[in-house]
Design an enzyme around this catalytic site. Structure first.
Site, PDB file in Angstrom:
ATOM      1  N   SER A   1      -6.879  -1.904  -0.996  1.00 31.98           N
ATOM      2  CA  SER A   1      -6.080  -1.047  -1.879  1.00 31.98           C
ATOM      3  C   SER A   1      -5.881  -1.437  -3.097  1.00 31.98           C
ATOM      4  O   SER A   1      -5.673  -2.553  -3.362  1.00 31.98           O
ATOM      5  CB  SER A   1      -5.072  -0.826  -0.879  1.00 31.98           C
ATOM      6  OG  SER A   1      -3.729  -1.731  -1.341  1.00 31.98           O
TER       7      SER A   1
ATOM      8  N   ARG B   1     -11.788  -0.591  -4.983  1.00 30.69           N
ATOM      9  CA  ARG B   1     -11.553  -0.694  -3.562  1.00 30.69           C
ATOM     10  C   ARG B   1     -13.172  -1.332  -3.245  1.00 30.69           C
ATOM     11  O   ARG B   1     -13.355  -1.945  -2.661  1.00 30.69           O
ATOM     12  CB  ARG B   1     -11.110   0.447  -2.672  1.00 30.69           C
ATOM     13  CG  ARG B   1      -9.500   0.633  -2.985  1.00 30.69           C
ATOM     14  CD  ARG B   1      -9.296   1.801  -1.875  1.00 30.69           C
ATOM     15  NE  ARG B   1      -9.768   3.137  -2.416  1.00 30.69           N
ATOM     16  CZ  ARG B   1      -9.066   4.056  -3.160  1.00 30.69           C
ATOM     17  NH1 ARG B   1      -7.814   3.858  -3.345  1.00 30.69           N
ATOM     18  NH2 ARG B   1      -9.770   5.165  -3.290  1.00 30.69           N
TER      19      ARG B   1
ATOM     20  N   GLU C   1     -10.647   8.139   4.973  1.00 31.77           N
ATOM     21  CA  GLU C   1     -10.762   8.611   3.850  1.00 31.77           C
ATOM     22  C   GLU C   1     -11.141   9.815   4.085  1.00 31.77           C
ATOM     23  O   GLU C   1     -11.580  10.205   5.364  1.00 31.77           O
ATOM     24  CB  GLU C   1     -11.733   7.691   3.030  1.00 31.77           C
ATOM     25  CG  GLU C   1     -13.257   7.800   3.831  1.00 31.77           C
ATOM     26  CD  GLU C   1     -14.187   7.133   2.910  1.00 31.77           C
ATOM     27  OE1 GLU C   1     -13.935   6.354   1.786  1.00 31.77           O
ATOM     28  OE2 GLU C   1     -15.484   7.094   3.237  1.00 31.77           O
TER      29      GLU C   1
ATOM     30  N   SER D   1      -4.100   3.036   5.221  1.00 36.91           N
ATOM     31  CA  SER D   1      -4.358   2.875   3.748  1.00 36.91           C
ATOM     32  C   SER D   1      -5.415   4.093   3.473  1.00 36.91           C
ATOM     33  O   SER D   1      -6.351   3.904   4.174  1.00 36.91           O
ATOM     34  CB  SER D   1      -4.698   1.641   3.563  1.00 36.91           C
ATOM     35  OG  SER D   1      -5.138   1.434   2.191  1.00 36.91           O
TER      36      SER D   1
ATOM     37  N   LYS E   1      -5.377  -6.450  -2.096  1.00 33.16           N
ATOM     38  CA  LYS E   1      -4.865  -5.837  -2.944  1.00 33.16           C
ATOM     39  C   LYS E   1      -5.582  -5.927  -4.399  1.00 33.16           C
ATOM     40  O   LYS E   1      -5.461  -6.919  -4.829  1.00 33.16           O
ATOM     41  CB  LYS E   1      -3.208  -6.027  -2.919  1.00 33.16           C
ATOM     42  CG  LYS E   1      -2.355  -4.808  -4.039  1.00 33.16           C
ATOM     43  CD  LYS E   1      -2.205  -3.713  -3.248  1.00 33.16           C
ATOM     44  CE  LYS E   1      -2.365  -2.532  -4.121  1.00 33.16           C
ATOM     45  NZ  LYS E   1      -1.950  -1.310  -3.200  1.00 33.16           N
TER      46      LYS E   1
ATOM     47  N   SER F   1       0.912  -1.182  -0.132  1.00 27.75           N
ATOM     48  CA  SER F   1      -0.102   0.166  -0.116  1.00 27.75           C
ATOM     49  C   SER F   1       0.936   1.242   0.050  1.00 27.75           C
ATOM     50  O   SER F   1       1.625   1.367   0.824  1.00 27.75           O
ATOM     51  CB  SER F   1      -0.788  -0.107   1.358  1.00 27.75           C
ATOM     52  OG  SER F   1      -1.549   1.162   1.586  1.00 27.75           O
ATOM     53  N   GLY F   2       0.686   2.052  -0.966  1.00 28.80           N
ATOM     54  CA  GLY F   2       1.578   3.233  -1.009  1.00 28.80           C
ATOM     55  C   GLY F   2       1.034   4.407  -0.228  1.00 28.80           C
ATOM     56  O   GLY F   2       0.045   4.248   0.064  1.00 28.80           O
TER      57      GLY F   2
ATOM     58  N   GLN G   1     -15.670   0.113   3.645  1.00 33.99           N
ATOM     59  CA  GLN G   1     -14.485  -0.323   4.579  1.00 33.99           C
ATOM     60  C   GLN G   1     -14.787   0.588   5.873  1.00 33.99           C
ATOM     61  O   GLN G   1     -14.075   1.440   5.996  1.00 33.99           O
ATOM     62  CB  GLN G   1     -13.365  -0.266   4.212  1.00 33.99           C
ATOM     63  CG  GLN G   1     -12.804  -0.912   2.659  1.00 33.99           C
ATOM     64  CD  GLN G   1     -11.790  -0.269   1.919  1.00 33.99           C
ATOM     65  OE1 GLN G   1     -10.762  -0.604   2.295  1.00 33.99           O
ATOM     66  NE2 GLN G   1     -12.184   0.354   0.873  1.00 33.99           N
ATOM     67  N   GLY G   2     -15.975   0.267   6.627  1.00 31.79           N
ATOM     68  CA  GLY G   2     -16.052   1.159   7.768  1.00 31.79           C
ATOM     69  C   GLY G   2     -17.210   2.349   7.240  1.00 31.79           C
ATOM     70  O   GLY G   2     -17.187   2.647   6.058  1.00 31.79           O
TER      71      GLY G   2
ATOM     72  N   GLY H   1     -15.108   7.489   7.861  1.00 27.58           N
ATOM     73  CA  GLY H   1     -14.404   6.630   8.701  1.00 27.58           C
ATOM     74  C   GLY H   1     -13.705   5.637   8.074  1.00 27.58           C
ATOM     75  O   GLY H   1     -13.184   5.767   6.920  1.00 27.58           O
TER      76      GLY H   1
END
Lengths: 347, 347, 347, 347
Positions: free
Chosen positions: C217, C180, C278, C324, C148, C72-73, C330-331, C335
């Site tokens: 990600s 994602r 995010e 990430s 990924k 993950s970058g 994702q939540g 969040g």
């Protein structure tokens, strides 16, 4: 019909009005003569470019009520921040069969839910038609329609959704492209370069339609569209002329050179160049890959302005030119509209 | 003396060796023939450009031990990521009085505290002289010395200070400029373009000294300097030629056009253009302000590559050219060295 | 069922395998024990992040065929580039009623036209279900599913359109979010956290659906999806445990503190924290405006990683954590999912 | 001695004065009561941040002649653009033994060649001493000295060199750090936190000296230094108080928590937090590498604001806080000064 003169002046920063106003006075004009202030400012040219807003804030109190400002952000690479001042020229110039003329106006406020949609197209079309009529001009004598139009901030996107309406996009940077597209289709329609059906297809992404005389840029600093129509008319007599073309891609030096040779052949001296530039949407230039659309550090409009600005500045040998990014419906995809304003030698 | 051939191939991403190797085979060569892989990769061209490191990681295992890689990051604007493959050409070409030849080498590792200082200048100078001697060539027949040299990361800066030594700069981006400067001064010294006293003055910023044949770029992916010397020699016979000049500023189209006309006059076809570009250090181009040095969002080398790349791609009508940013001692300040490699028509 | 151990090691740059491999050996393991290499690399975490590709290129040859990499970058702000090495732990640990277990796998290649759509959801769902079955685990014992997944480059977008197919988006950065989202919906579906109808609605943007255990990600360095399922099982006995929660927004320190207090109450020591972050899509945090979605210089995922990374690093007092960006499904919106891996004191 | 009140108001964009002025009126004050407008604006906080200039342009005409503006750019991550309005509070508050007081002033214009050097230190020192004297305050009762100071643009660098003078640096971004350093040393000297010899050593980079009460930020929108001195005085009676500390690094949550607990212990409610943040100059946080100094896409001050802003917003549960980047001589290296303004419960 307003015969015009053009004064170009560099700026020391986006709030600099002193330098340009001095240049104006030296040319024999006053701020009250201004029809339009068309500037390149040194922001990122994107959503959060406050250099445009700063320039608008300092210039708006200085110009006549019916004059307009158009500030396009982004002087990447070799480009010089500057303003192009268009003034009413009341002097008599003898011996010219025509002259450069201009008219300026504003649309009504474009509602957030209208942005990038048919309502914006229609508002721009109506204003452009009205300005062309005011100039008593055939549409083929129009050389440039310059539009500054709004964009969507995330506050506007949210408030739109809160009212149960869907904005054309939730992506603020993408909203700039949608606004330019709608404005340019309005111009194309007003200049009889396309049909209503083509406008609809273009808005839906089903068809490529464009005007070679449209130049639109978006900004957060306004809620309506500012419009400048520029053309040559036999009702005026002055030494300024305009020529236009469309670059077919971002390295189309040939088209530029031809336009410059045409100016030279008429004995003209270039006063200003106005160009639109963009990353070709298919990710290629002449079959070869470019990386403007995969660079997440640098928006493609910044890339495009830097590259096309470099080419044009080299060909024209002037860095104070107007190169604006995002050429949706403004010239062929990957290319962009191109206008040269020039002055004939004294007769 | 190694007579060379040149194959240019686009890459689909920095890890793409398949495409270039196929082009190599189609031209009749094998990886074991490679002298150098000179590439433009699509990173930011700055300190944290890992596209260079990725390309180096995939190419290094494929090339002969004494071959070198030079990856320059940054394909801003219209530029196409690609590699230029230099191979030993063992074929006999009749009827040519000369041919393009090349030699490659490496300096020793440049210690962190040496970077950007006299020790780096000296290491590069010695290697270049040795390569020129290997080619049995007069310095005036050298058309290009291409160097890839290290930079300083913050880890290196810290470890240097921890050892009680002072690095040439604490600023990692600035270290790229210092490394390019030292390498280029080493080239200029080896080619007898300046004196030791001038090198010293240039390192201290007291004097401007430059070579029109130097092209240096920095990267974190190596600790020594990779060097390629390119020239024409009567000891070889092939249809490849080189010509070089120096752009006097970033919009110096005239110099480019003249060089291209010279190539055309000889009946040549351009194979590759290698150029250096930079933001003029005084913040002006022909007296007018540019904003490359006040843009904290976008490093000046990225601006410069985009703009000069746009100009050159337009003039050469090719986007797969080598334009590298940061021209310290590589051509006049604000300008940059320029080399054209071309192929004569078959005799 | 594979009982696992976890070794965390900083990296000196994306190509650094030496440091981590030494840490692995010091812990008594070999590269052949590796199940997964989960890393944070120092690129921009966006489309053109080649630090991920470089790490993948150097690690892939070193790990077993059925092991996976997830890079993950983005180590914005205080975050430290590092790898988390998951190894099969064959030692016997007495006195534990359960242990941390893991399984890894890959989906088939996701076609360009499938990306971000039901086909990708289905491929991820099937693989996750298969891995959960392999672990003989109830879905409620799964604490994290890490994926990924691919993205769309402009070359892929073009080739898709050339074949007459429409990609889910033309915007390469937006394609990361779509990928994602699809992966996370596949996880949510596999873990029985939503219905097929909800998946469909979520893909169309009509409904918000999310998993608190999903972490996805995107990257250009792979064409399939790499999947890691992590849970606790009574079929294993080791001192490692996991706990998960979901931050309700980017400043939700309370949830983090509670999770850390739960770990402390069990006598655990934090081994690693994995979090998604995010920019809240409505442009507000607790009713107040943020500017992550109007900053055209800096992508919102970079903003979010920096801010949430700063909060978490401060609360955990560790900078080598996995944060990430882009928390679609994702939540809760704005969040992100949060997983803490910890080690119980020796019994 | 001016007893003050504080009103905090979010802004809709950098030109928004309407929202804050309404908040001011609702609190019973008028623009003529303003002592200082201290804002966070949504630019990049670097050299070309015109959001600061835009805010200054709209606010300056509205405030009293002797009031000052301090606009700090950069609301990365979760931070909310807002202004903190400091007004003279002429109401009588009974039952308080002390009160928060403030004084504001300006230095003379700092010449380009003086920036970052002893002359700037001296100018700031003299002004701060004069303001502290005006407040009839012991230096130990001063809790914060906030300074907005100039930077060097490339035009200024050039004009300086054209006059035969050498600027402190040619790098415009670096000039911001030099200006913050000089201002902060002036504050430290005025508050008796260091000696003249230490100032000299610090300017030359030979010694680390810092004030825990200094907060300086640089901008192109001014040529002098704007100064605000804030402290508590027994000559005033109001419910506002201040506490200060210094974060020892960017993840020093403990210091923040302690300060907040102290406020809570006094029955106070946080009104505003003002913090400085920076990338630790040695590239490490608690021995672990960070990448803020090798990221050529994103200046380290932006990284630092995002990360420390994320931590503070999470701990204070407020996103409208003042976090400013670049903490030279403002708290320990890698850390930063921290001030909490709070209001005691009514007695």
């Amino acid at each position: 019909v307003t015969s015009i003169d053009i004064i170009k002046a560099p700026t020391s920063d986006p709030s600099d009005t002193a330098g340009p106003l001095q240049a104006l006075r030296q040319a024999g004009y006053r701020a009250s003569d201004l029809l339009a202030v068309v500037g390149k400012t040194e922001g990122n040219g994107c959503v959060n470019d406050f250099s445009r807003g700063l320039s608008a804030a300092v210039w708006e109190p200085l110009i006549p009520d019916d004059a307009i400002t158009v500030f396009s952000g982004g002087t990447e690479g070799v480009l010089t921040p500057h303003v192009t001042l268009l003034v009413a020229d009341r002097a008599e110039h003898h011996g010219y069969d025509r002259g450069l003329v201009a008219a300026t106006g504003r649309t009504r406020v474009i509602a957030v839910e209208e942005l990038g949609r048919a309502a914006q197209v229609e508002a721009v079309r109506a204003s452009v038609e009205s300005l062309v009529a005011e100039l008593a001009m055939r549409t083929e004598d129009v050389h440039l329609v310059l539009v500054k139009c709004p964009l969507l901030t995330s506050t506007q996107v949210s408030s739109c959704r809160d009212r149960g309406l869907e904005p054309v996009t939730d992506d603020t940077y993408e909203s700039m492209a949608r606004s330019r597209l709608a404005s340019s289709l309005g111009i194309a329609r007003a200049l009889d370069e396309c049909t209503d059906a083509q406008v609809e297809a273009a808005l839906e992404g089903r068809q490529q339609v464009w005007s070679r005389r449209a130049s639109a840029s978006s900004g957060a600093e306004l809620a309506d569209c500012h419009i400048l129509v520029l053309g040559t008319s036999e009702a005026a007599s002055n030494p300024l002329r305009a020529a236009h073309a469309s670059m077919r891609d971002a390295i189309d030096a040939d088209t530029v050179v031809q336009l410059l040779e045409q100016v030279r052949a008429e004995g003209g001296t270039v006063v200003q160049v106005l160009a639109k530039a963009e990353a070709s949407p298919d990710g290629r230039i002449r079959g070869r890959r470019h990386t403007m659309l995969t660079d997440s550090d640098l928006q493609s409009t910044r890339h495009a302005r830097a590259a096309v600005g470099g080419l044009l500045a080299g060909l024209v040998q002037d860095t104070a030119i107007y190169v604006s990014g995002g050429a949706e419906a403004q010239g062929a995809p990957g290319g962009g509209s191109l206008t040269v304003l020039y002055r004939l030698s004294p007769r």
